[in-house]
Design an enzyme around this catalytic site. Structure first.
Site, PDB file in Angstrom:
ATOM      1  N   SER A 195       0.839  -1.204   0.000  1.00  0.00           N
ATOM      2  CA  SER A 195       0.000   0.000   0.000  1.00  0.00           C
ATOM      3  C   SER A 195       0.874   1.255   0.000  1.00  0.00           C
ATOM      4  O   SER A 195       0.542   2.250  -0.650  1.00  0.00           O
ATOM      5  CB  SER A 195      -0.954  -0.007   1.201  1.00  0.00           C
ATOM      6  OG  SER A 195      -0.213  -0.019   2.402  1.00  0.00           O
ATOM      7  N   LYS A 213      18.008 -13.087   6.574  1.00  0.00           N
ATOM      8  CA  LYS A 213      18.767 -11.888   6.223  1.00  0.00           C
ATOM      9  C   LYS A 213      20.268 -12.155   6.269  1.00  0.00           C
ATOM     10  O   LYS A 213      21.029 -11.632   5.442  1.00  0.00           O
ATOM     11  CB  LYS A 213      18.381 -10.752   7.154  1.00  0.00           C
ATOM     12  CG  LYS A 213      16.929 -10.308   6.938  1.00  0.00           C
ATOM     13  CD  LYS A 213      16.413  -9.458   8.091  1.00  0.00           C
ATOM     14  CE  LYS A 213      14.988  -8.988   7.838  1.00  0.00           C
ATOM     15  NZ  LYS A 213      14.376  -8.394   9.050  1.00  0.00           N
ATOM     16  N   ASP A 218      13.791 -15.051  10.935  1.00  0.00           N
ATOM     17  CA  ASP A 218      13.831 -13.852  10.099  1.00  0.00           C
ATOM     18  C   ASP A 218      15.273 -13.351   9.970  1.00  0.00           C
ATOM     19  O   ASP A 218      15.737 -13.048   8.860  1.00  0.00           O
ATOM     20  CB  ASP A 218      12.931 -12.777  10.741  1.00  0.00           C
ATOM     21  CG  ASP A 218      13.002 -11.455  10.007  1.00  0.00           C
ATOM     22  OD1 ASP A 218      12.420 -11.362   8.910  1.00  0.00           O
ATOM     23  OD2 ASP A 218      13.662 -10.527  10.513  1.00  0.00           O
ATOM     24  N   LYS A 241      12.488 -11.591   1.844  1.00  0.00           N
ATOM     25  CA  LYS A 241      13.699 -12.212   2.396  1.00  0.00           C
ATOM     26  C   LYS A 241      13.580 -13.721   2.491  1.00  0.00           C
ATOM     27  O   LYS A 241      14.542 -14.446   2.253  1.00  0.00           O
ATOM     28  CB  LYS A 241      14.011 -11.646   3.773  1.00  0.00           C
ATOM     29  CG  LYS A 241      12.810 -11.669   4.707  1.00  0.00           C
ATOM     30  CD  LYS A 241      12.778 -10.432   5.591  1.00  0.00           C
ATOM     31  CE  LYS A 241      11.380 -10.227   6.111  1.00  0.00           C
ATOM     32  NZ  LYS A 241      11.144  -8.884   6.604  1.00  0.00           N
TER      33      LYS A 241
HETATM   34  N1  LIG Z   1       6.022  -5.187   6.794  1.00  0.00           N
HETATM   35  C1  LIG Z   1       7.279  -4.878   6.909  1.00  0.00           C
HETATM   36  O1  LIG Z   1       7.669  -4.053   7.765  1.00  0.00           O
HETATM   37  C2  LIG Z   1       8.305  -5.500   5.995  1.00  0.00           C
HETATM   38  C3  LIG Z   1       9.652  -5.104   6.085  1.00  0.00           C
HETATM   39  C4  LIG Z   1      10.607  -5.651   5.214  1.00  0.00           C
HETATM   40  C5  LIG Z   1      10.188  -6.607   4.287  1.00  0.00           C
HETATM   41  N2  LIG Z   1       8.875  -7.001   4.233  1.00  0.00           N
HETATM   42  C6  LIG Z   1       8.509  -8.014   3.259  1.00  0.00           C
HETATM   43  O2  LIG Z   1       7.566  -7.443   2.362  1.00  0.00           O
HETATM   44  C7  LIG Z   1       6.670  -8.445   1.908  1.00  0.00           C
HETATM   45  C8  LIG Z   1       5.238  -7.987   2.157  1.00  0.00           C
HETATM   46  O3  LIG Z   1       5.072  -7.794   3.551  1.00  0.00           O
HETATM   47  P1  LIG Z   1       3.744  -7.066   4.124  1.00  0.00           P
HETATM   48  O4  LIG Z   1       4.052  -6.782   5.551  1.00  0.00           O
HETATM   49  O5  LIG Z   1       3.369  -5.953   3.240  1.00  0.00           O
HETATM   50  O6  LIG Z   1       2.665  -8.234   4.004  1.00  0.00           O
HETATM   51  P2  LIG Z   1       1.072  -8.129   4.186  1.00  0.00           P
HETATM   52  O7  LIG Z   1       0.713  -6.855   4.895  1.00  0.00           O
HETATM   53  O8  LIG Z   1       0.631  -9.411   4.746  1.00  0.00           O
HETATM   54  O9  LIG Z   1       0.560  -7.980   2.681  1.00  0.00           O
HETATM   55  C9  LIG Z   1       0.573  -9.061   1.777  1.00  0.00           C
HETATM   56  C10 LIG Z   1      -0.217  -8.670   0.553  1.00  0.00           C
HETATM   57  O10 LIG Z   1      -0.117  -9.699  -0.411  1.00  0.00           O
HETATM   58  C11 LIG Z   1      -1.422 -10.017  -0.895  1.00  0.00           C
HETATM   59  N3  LIG Z   1      -1.460 -11.427  -1.262  1.00  0.00           N
HETATM   60  C12 LIG Z   1      -1.310 -12.504  -0.467  1.00  0.00           C
HETATM   61  N4  LIG Z   1      -1.407 -13.633  -1.194  1.00  0.00           N
HETATM   62  C13 LIG Z   1      -1.622 -13.262  -2.460  1.00  0.00           C
HETATM   63  C14 LIG Z   1      -1.836 -13.954  -3.685  1.00  0.00           C
HETATM   64  N5  LIG Z   1      -1.807 -15.275  -3.725  1.00  0.00           N
HETATM   65  N6  LIG Z   1      -2.039 -13.237  -4.813  1.00  0.00           N
HETATM   66  C15 LIG Z   1      -2.067 -11.886  -4.790  1.00  0.00           C
HETATM   67  N7  LIG Z   1      -1.879 -11.174  -3.643  1.00  0.00           N
HETATM   68  C16 LIG Z   1      -1.685 -11.865  -2.515  1.00  0.00           C
HETATM   69  C17 LIG Z   1      -2.369  -9.695   0.218  1.00  0.00           C
HETATM   70  O11 LIG Z   1      -3.654  -9.461  -0.321  1.00  0.00           O
HETATM   71  P3  LIG Z   1      -4.918  -9.057   0.599  1.00  0.00           P
HETATM   72  O12 LIG Z   1      -4.580  -7.655   1.089  1.00  0.00           O
HETATM   73  O13 LIG Z   1      -6.043  -9.066  -0.346  1.00  0.00           O
HETATM   74  O14 LIG Z   1      -4.939 -10.055   1.684  1.00  0.00           O
HETATM   75  C18 LIG Z   1      -1.707  -8.445   0.811  1.00  0.00           C
HETATM   76  O15 LIG Z   1      -2.159  -7.315   0.146  1.00  0.00           O
HETATM   77  C19 LIG Z   1       7.075  -9.722   2.633  1.00  0.00           C
HETATM   78  O16 LIG Z   1       7.969 -10.458   1.823  1.00  0.00           O
HETATM   79  C20 LIG Z   1       7.802  -9.212   3.846  1.00  0.00           C
HETATM   80  O17 LIG Z   1       8.776 -10.122   4.343  1.00  0.00           O
HETATM   81  C21 LIG Z   1       7.944  -6.456   5.064  1.00  0.00           C
END
Ligand SMILES: NC(=O)c1ccc[n+]([C@@H]2O[C@H](COP(=O)([O-])OP(=O)(O)OC[C@H]3O[C@@H](n4cnc5c(N)ncnc54)[C@H](OP(=O)(O)O)[C@@H]3O)[C@@H](O)[C@H]2O)c1
Ligand SMILES: NC(=O)c1ccc[n+]([C@@H]2O[C@H](COP(=O)([O-])OP(=O)(O)OC[C@H]3O[C@@H](n4cnc5c(N)ncnc54)[C@H](OP(=O)(O)O)[C@@H]3O)[C@@H](O)[C@H]2O)c1
EC number: 1.1.1.3
Lengths: 437, 437
Positions: A20, A209, A205, A109
């Site tokens: 987002s 990394k 995690d 990661k």
């Molecule tokens: N959050 C952090 O602070 C952070 C930091 C560093 C790295 N990351 C990495 O960034 C990535 C995303 O993390 P996040 O925290 O943003 O995850 P999240 O909030 O759980 O968001 C995941 C998104 O992927 C969508 N999704 C799940 N399965 C799907 C599918 N089969 N087809 C299409 N869309 C699908 C979900 O859709 P819906 O919304 O419709 O459920 C959701 O919008 C991960 O690899 C994470 O390790 C995150």
């Protein structure tokens, strides 16, 4: 640079915490991005699981889709941003994106640590970029400095605080004297730890990394299966207090080292575990949920990179930085530096990792115990740096800090101590890092 | 990547502290450099002033020359490394190198800050790269992160400790209570300050770096002539002690800020001066001659980059990192991101810079003085955050910390105070940075 040429088409997979914010920045920074890339950057699709979920960003009409595979295989996408997470379908989608001619930016990661080489080979074959700065330490630029800025140097060690949850917990334990359970509860209440904190607390995690950092630092393929891993659930208030007495602090470290072997070859040691580091070490002052990566290299010396290791918006900043580079490369029809694994060094088993140890031993308080304990260390080749003896009623505690020894030597010493009559308990064993030997 | 293709020819101009280490690394790391660039990197010439001077490195037979211009205009050089320093002949040599088809790596902050745009235009025209990571904060990767990693974000502030000499002196004053003169003498004895310390102590070196940082951070041309500059020679032991009382520390900061103007436009403020920062700020723990650059951006939040800011070998590491990138670009026949000045923001005069102030005022110890002083601040629109009053025999000291105000408002206030009957002396004025307003 002037803005010219046809727009670059970007697809974003996932619209959660990170996705987002990526979508938001693509909209808010559109003018600056166009100027920096040299072409407008156009968001053409956002794949999600649920079309009707509430989002932190307004996705332009008609862009949301549940057909991620259809989106990446349209054939006209220049850059795919993968922020879904997990192994599947993320892997298949990235591979499909590359096959269909897109470059990829990912924050994943887990996937990169488990199966990076498959992805790197696909990118190489497709002649496209695969960038993933956001996968390690969120917003902190660390992969690009390792891969590019230090490309003329020889990195010898990377010590990272790369998990904000565990750093928050250990920092709480240090500042308030709390035990692990209370500190975890506070972290959960404040949103720094998830309801199921396993991935963070058990070091999974950080291990992912560590594998990514070691691969880049040492030009060698390292996957998470190569990483020795120990979490912080066993760290006690007493350990933290002992560290404090030694003017140290306990941190969960991702440690990647280059070690010269007896045969003259250099091998790689990669591990994640709690360790004591001196309070004077730059990593010691990394508080709360912040991350930092400390790098030692032959010519540059000691560098540290510090910042927020997670969060939707910081992570999106790293994703967008990669996106600008990848988009520029598309415009110029070139690739950035791809995987570099030419050094192909061996990865050492944990038994051969060398470090110093802090060992607390409850013993009978009688003459000769110190000598017996010292002999046990010596028998296994572990040389003692300092011993502190503290008498209590009828027993005593010995706190031994060793010189560098292998993990195998230390384990053997501990087993030996545990079998000794005069030893009641080996109450704590912790590695000591970040100091001069 | 496999090593292939014809060797890339490198000429090094200057073989002093930095140049000798560049030559050493080119030799020692030859195998790794070849693997990382994708082609062997061949040193084809080293220009110096004196052929017979003692060198810290053995330069291969026949490579030394005093004819730098002849070397850069040979026509077959791929990359020229300029580590002579100063304005001329460095500028002419870089321009000639670009005209003759070479890409350039330079560590020359003075030249880049004074006349960067001339060089950037020449590089653009020649279609070649001009990289200069080593020009700011030595080994610390900071220009590449600003230019590339943060390219999808909006940088709002850069605070840098970018001069090791002055940081060493101020750190000494803080830890030992020494005055400026004694601390400078110690720095000279230890080799941290030159016999003529003007460039460091008066802030010229930091101002050049501030100009380079601001240009990159804000996509706007900023030269050293735009930078307000105040050195540390006037910082007294009393200032340092006052800082300590406020739980602050005095640092010489290079400050680059984006400021929204009343008309809604964003302008740039760039200045170098000593300032108090809270001890809890990440920059406060930068000790001795280390450097660090603290960056605030909208999405990423607060980042810090820390390491050795000078020294032949650390600086050479940064030069070689650039060299690998530039050489890779040559192989692929592309350019990296060049100058980015599209935002073309106005640079504010110092009078419009906004910050907080710490003002110590010796006053007569009689009723009503505080009210008169407070009125003087209010008249000039400077709002007071805290006042501390300390009585001494027949006089008293007021220590005022203001809220944010412009430098012009503060100067007017100080002039007003100096003209007041009840004010004996405005004994210290220091800016306060790095805290929340
Ligand atoms: N959050 C952090 O602070 C952070 C930091 C560093 C790295 N990351 C990495 O960034 C990535 C995303 O993390 P996040 O925290 O943003 O995850 P999240 O909030 O759980 O968001 C995941 C998104 O992927 C969508 N999704 C799940 N399965 C799907 C599918 N089969 N087809 C299409 N869309 C699908 C979900 O859709 P819906 O919304 O419709 O459920 C959701 O919008 C991960 O690899 C994470 O390790 C995150
Ligand atoms: N030293 C550091 O820690 C550091 C850190 C960051 C950036 N830098 C920058 O790096 C650059 C080099 O600094 P440095 O400390 O290495 O300087 P240095 O030790 O004074 O070396 C300068 C070199 O340039 C050569 N030279 C001078 N004039 C020349 C001419 N007209 N033609 C050909 N060669 C000439 C000198 O030759 P001879 O040896 O024959 O006299 C010497 O080898 C400067 O721009 C400096 O600001 C230095």
């Amino acid at each position: 640079m002037t803005e010219s040429g046809k727009p670059l088409k970007v697809a974003v997979l996932g619209c959660g915490s990170v996705g987002s914010q990526v979508v938001r920045l693509l909209q808010e920074q559109a003018t600056d991005l166009a100027a920096r890339v040299g072409s407008p950057v156009e968001l053409v699709g956002v794949a999600v699981r649920r079309l009707d979920a509430a989002r932190e960003v307004e996705v332009p009409e008609g862009l949301l889709t549940t057909d991620a595979e259809g989106l990446v295989s349209r054939g006209d996408i220049d850059v795919v941003v993968e922020v879904i997470g997990g192994i599947e379908p993320a892997r298949s989608l990235i591979l499909s994106a590359l096959e269909h001619g897109a470059s990829v930016v990912s924050a994943n990661k887990a996937l990169l640590a488990e199966d990076g080489p498959t992805l790197f080979e696909a990118a190489e074959k497709a002649g496209r970029d695969l960038y993933y700065e956001a996968a390690v330490a969120g917003a902190i630029p660390i992969l690009r400095p390792l891969r590019e800025s230090l490309a003329g140097d020889k990195v010898t060690r990377v010590l990272g605080i790369v998990n904000g949850t565990t750093n928050f917990i250990l920092d709480k334990m240090d500042t308030s004297g709390a035990g692990f359970a209370d500190a975890l509860e506070e972290a959960q209440a404040l949103g720094y730890a998830e309801a199921d904190p396993t991935a963070d607390v058990e070091g999974f995690d950080a291990a992912a990394k560590a594998a990514i950092l070691a691969s880049l630092a040492f030009h060698t393929r390292v996957t998470d299966a190569d990483v020795y891993r120990e979490g912080i659930a066993e760290v006690s208030a007493t350990d933290v207090a002992s560290a404090r007495e030694m003017n140290c602090v306990v941190k969960l470290l991702a440690i990647c080292e280059l070690r010269e072997q007896p045969d003259g070859e250099e091998a790689v040691s990669v591990r994640v575990h709690p360790a004591m580091i001196p309070r004077s070490h730059p990593l010691a002052s990394v508080r709360e949920a912040y991350n930092a990566v400390f790098v030692e290299s032959e010519a540059a010396g000691q560098l540290m990179f510090y910042g927020p290791g997670a969060g939707g918006s910081p992570t999106a900043s790293a994703v967008l930085g990669d996106l600008v580079t990848v988009a520029r490369n598309r415009r110029n029809d070139v690739r950035g530096p791809g995987e570099s694994s030419y050094a192909d060094r061996a990865v050492l088993p944990m038994g051969e990792a060398r470090t110093r140890y802090h060992v607390a031993i409850d013993v009978d308080d009688r003459a000769g115990v110190l000598a017996t304990v010292a002999t046990a260390f010596a028998e296994h080749g572990v040389s003692i740096r300092t011993v502190r003896q503290e008498g209590r009623d009828d027993d005593a505690q010995l706190v031994v800090v060793s010189h560098e020894a292998t993990d195998a030597q230390l384990s053997a010493t501990v087993a030996h101590l545990q079998g000794m009559d005069s030893v009641r308990e080996v109450s704590s064993v912790m590695r000591v890092e970040g100091g001069a030997e």
